[in-house]
Design an enzyme around this catalytic site. Structure first.
Site, PDB file in Angstrom:
ATOM      1  N   LEU A 216      36.653  51.066 -43.132  1.00 15.62           N
ATOM      2  CA  LEU A 216      36.011  52.122 -43.920  1.00 15.62           C
ATOM      3  C   LEU A 216      34.784  52.624 -43.174  1.00 15.62           C
ATOM      4  CD1 LEU A 216      36.242  50.502 -47.483  1.00 15.62           C
ATOM      5  CD2 LEU A 216      37.716  52.275 -46.511  1.00 15.62           C
ATOM      6  N   GLY A 236      31.555  47.736 -42.393  1.00 11.95           N
ATOM      7  CA  GLY A 236      30.682  47.344 -41.287  1.00 11.95           C
ATOM      8  C   GLY A 236      29.362  46.783 -41.783  1.00 11.95           C
ATOM      9  N   ASP A 240      21.235  49.948 -39.662  1.00 14.71           N
ATOM     10  CA  ASP A 240      20.705  50.464 -38.383  1.00 14.71           C
ATOM     11  C   ASP A 240      19.834  51.695 -38.528  1.00 14.71           C
ATOM     12  OD1 ASP A 240      22.729  52.175 -39.152  1.00 14.71           O
ATOM     13  OD2 ASP A 240      23.352  52.595 -37.093  1.00 14.71           O
ATOM     14  N   ASN A 242      20.665  54.784 -38.849  1.00 15.25           N
ATOM     15  CA  ASN A 242      21.250  55.864 -38.029  1.00 15.25           C
ATOM     16  C   ASN A 242      20.952  55.737 -36.540  1.00 15.25           C
ATOM     17  OD1 ASN A 242      22.241  57.043 -40.404  1.00 15.25           O
ATOM     18  ND2 ASN A 242      20.345  58.202 -40.710  1.00 15.25           N
ATOM     19  N   LEU A 262      35.718  56.998 -47.722  1.00 17.33           N
ATOM     20  CA  LEU A 262      35.856  57.162 -49.164  1.00 17.33           C
ATOM     21  C   LEU A 262      35.826  58.652 -49.506  1.00 17.33           C
ATOM     22  CD1 LEU A 262      33.445  54.360 -50.478  1.00 17.33           C
ATOM     23  CD2 LEU A 262      35.931  54.254 -50.293  1.00 17.33           C
ATOM     24  N   LYS A 274      26.295  60.892 -45.926  1.00 10.78           N
ATOM     25  CA  LYS A 274      27.257  60.153 -46.727  1.00 10.78           C
ATOM     26  C   LYS A 274      27.362  58.688 -46.320  1.00 10.78           C
ATOM     27  CE  LYS A 274      30.592  63.076 -45.862  1.00 10.78           C
ATOM     28  NZ  LYS A 274      31.945  63.672 -45.881  1.00 10.78           N
ATOM     29  N   LEU A 276      26.587  54.968 -46.789  1.00  5.76           N
ATOM     30  CA  LEU A 276      26.198  54.126 -47.908  1.00  5.76           C
ATOM     31  C   LEU A 276      25.921  52.705 -47.448  1.00  5.76           C
ATOM     32  CD1 LEU A 276      28.883  55.295 -50.508  1.00  5.76           C
ATOM     33  CD2 LEU A 276      26.552  56.139 -50.238  1.00  5.76           C
TER      34      LEU A 276
END
Length: 335
Positions: A216, A236, A240, A242, A262, A274, A276
């Site tokens: 995912l 995962g 981090d 980003n 998702l 997006k 999460l």
């Protein structure tokens, strides 16, 4: 006139003889007039002395005389006893309140136990799902300790939510080690006793068939429509901020396993990206297994700080904003 010496001795002997012949037991009775009578205790005074200090204090006219004749210790004792007598009703009231309090506590315990029994009954109705949900912890070397601690808290949340879910998943924690394991040992030693979870040091590819794996990731072009409970979905385990964009998607492609995102964009408009948190993805899947509705699942989990609104409402609000702007432009032109 002088008496002979012998006569003088005879007189002395005759005077001493009766005294020596008398024993102490045969001594004549001592005249009553010379012996003092034993003091007869005053019965009235004795009764008075047995009276309590409070009664003596309240005796009326002799109150001041009684206090003056008492020592400091006696006065303190008297005052304490008087206070004890005066507070008798108060103590009785306190005892009554304590009894009522204990009664209420017993009742609350009974209520809580019955509530616990209801929860147990609810727990018996739980139907575990065959869906496998994996948190991939192989990114340990890409995080600083602060982010590792955040990941630990997210995993704790996932475990807690899965334990109380109506359809708990088969929870896996793979590639467990490094900083994460050290932090868990230091701050959460009870993790070794966790139930309904498999915490493994192996990589997920060593535990599950390749064709069953679906990673995912929000960077995947494939959108997940339905959950296949025969599959094993991988999340995962990376916090981090980003710094490593697209790393999970690239990992799935390199390993040749399935990947999907998702269907967030089909139902939700968000102010932020997006991406999460681990626990949010985990909770959304649990909510979908219960509700079988993606929209309900998203809005029951997503935090308010994400600024999430239903997609239709977001389009309507944007249209209103645009129309309002056009009206302002027209008004400015006409003026």
């Amino acid at each position: 006139m002088k008496y002979p010496a012998c006569a003088d001795k005879q007189v002395r002997k005759s005077s001493q003889k009766p005294m020596s012949s008398e024993s102490p037991t045969d001594s004549p009775e001592v005249p009553m007039e010379n012996t003092p009578f034993p003091e007869v205790p005053d019965v009235e005074g004795k009764v008075k002395s047995n009276d309590s200090p409070v009664e003596r204090l309240e005796a009326g006219s002799g109150k001041e005389e009684c206090l003056e004749s008492m020592s400091k210790r006696q006065r303190k004792k008297l005052l304490k006893q008087k206070q004890w007598e005066e507070q008798k009703d108060l103590r009785r009231q306190k005892r009554k309140e304590k009894r009522q309090k204990r009664k209420l506590e017993r009742q609350s315990k009974l209520d809580s136990s019955s509530e616990g029994n209801d929860r147990k009954c609810m727990r018996r109705e739980v139907v575990p799902s065959t869906l496998r949900l994996i948190v991939d912890c192989s990114f340990d070397d890409l995080m600083v300790l602060k982010d590792v601690k955040k990941l630990h808290k997210q995993i704790q949340r996932c475990y807690a939510e899965n334990r109380k879910a109506f359809h708990p998943v088969q929870f896996y924690l793979t590639s467990h080690g490094g900083q994460l394991k050290t932090n868990m040992n230091e701050n959460d030693k009870g993790w070794v006793n966790w139930k309904d979870i498999q915490i493994r040091t192996e990589h997920y590819s060593e535990l599950i068939k390749k064709e069953d794996l679906v990673y995912l990731t929000s960077d995947s072009p494939d959108v997940l429509r339905e959950l296949d409970e025969k599959k094993a979905y991988v999340i995962g385990g990376l916090v981090d901020h980003n710094h490593h964009k697209g790393i999970t998607y690239r990992k799935a492609v390199e390993q040749g396993i399935g990947h999907a995102q998702l269907p967030l964009g089909n139902f939700v408009k968000m102010n932020s990206r997006k991406v999460l948190a681990v626990n949010h993805v985990f909770e959304i899947i649990l909510a979908y297994l219960e509700k079988r509705d993606w929209k309900e699942a998203f809005f029951s989990v997503l935090p308010q700080r994400k600024g999430a609104v239903p997609l239709g409402e977001a389009n309507d609000s944007s249209k209103h904003a645009l129309s309002g702007k056009e009206d302002e432009d027209n008004n400015s032109d006409s003026s």
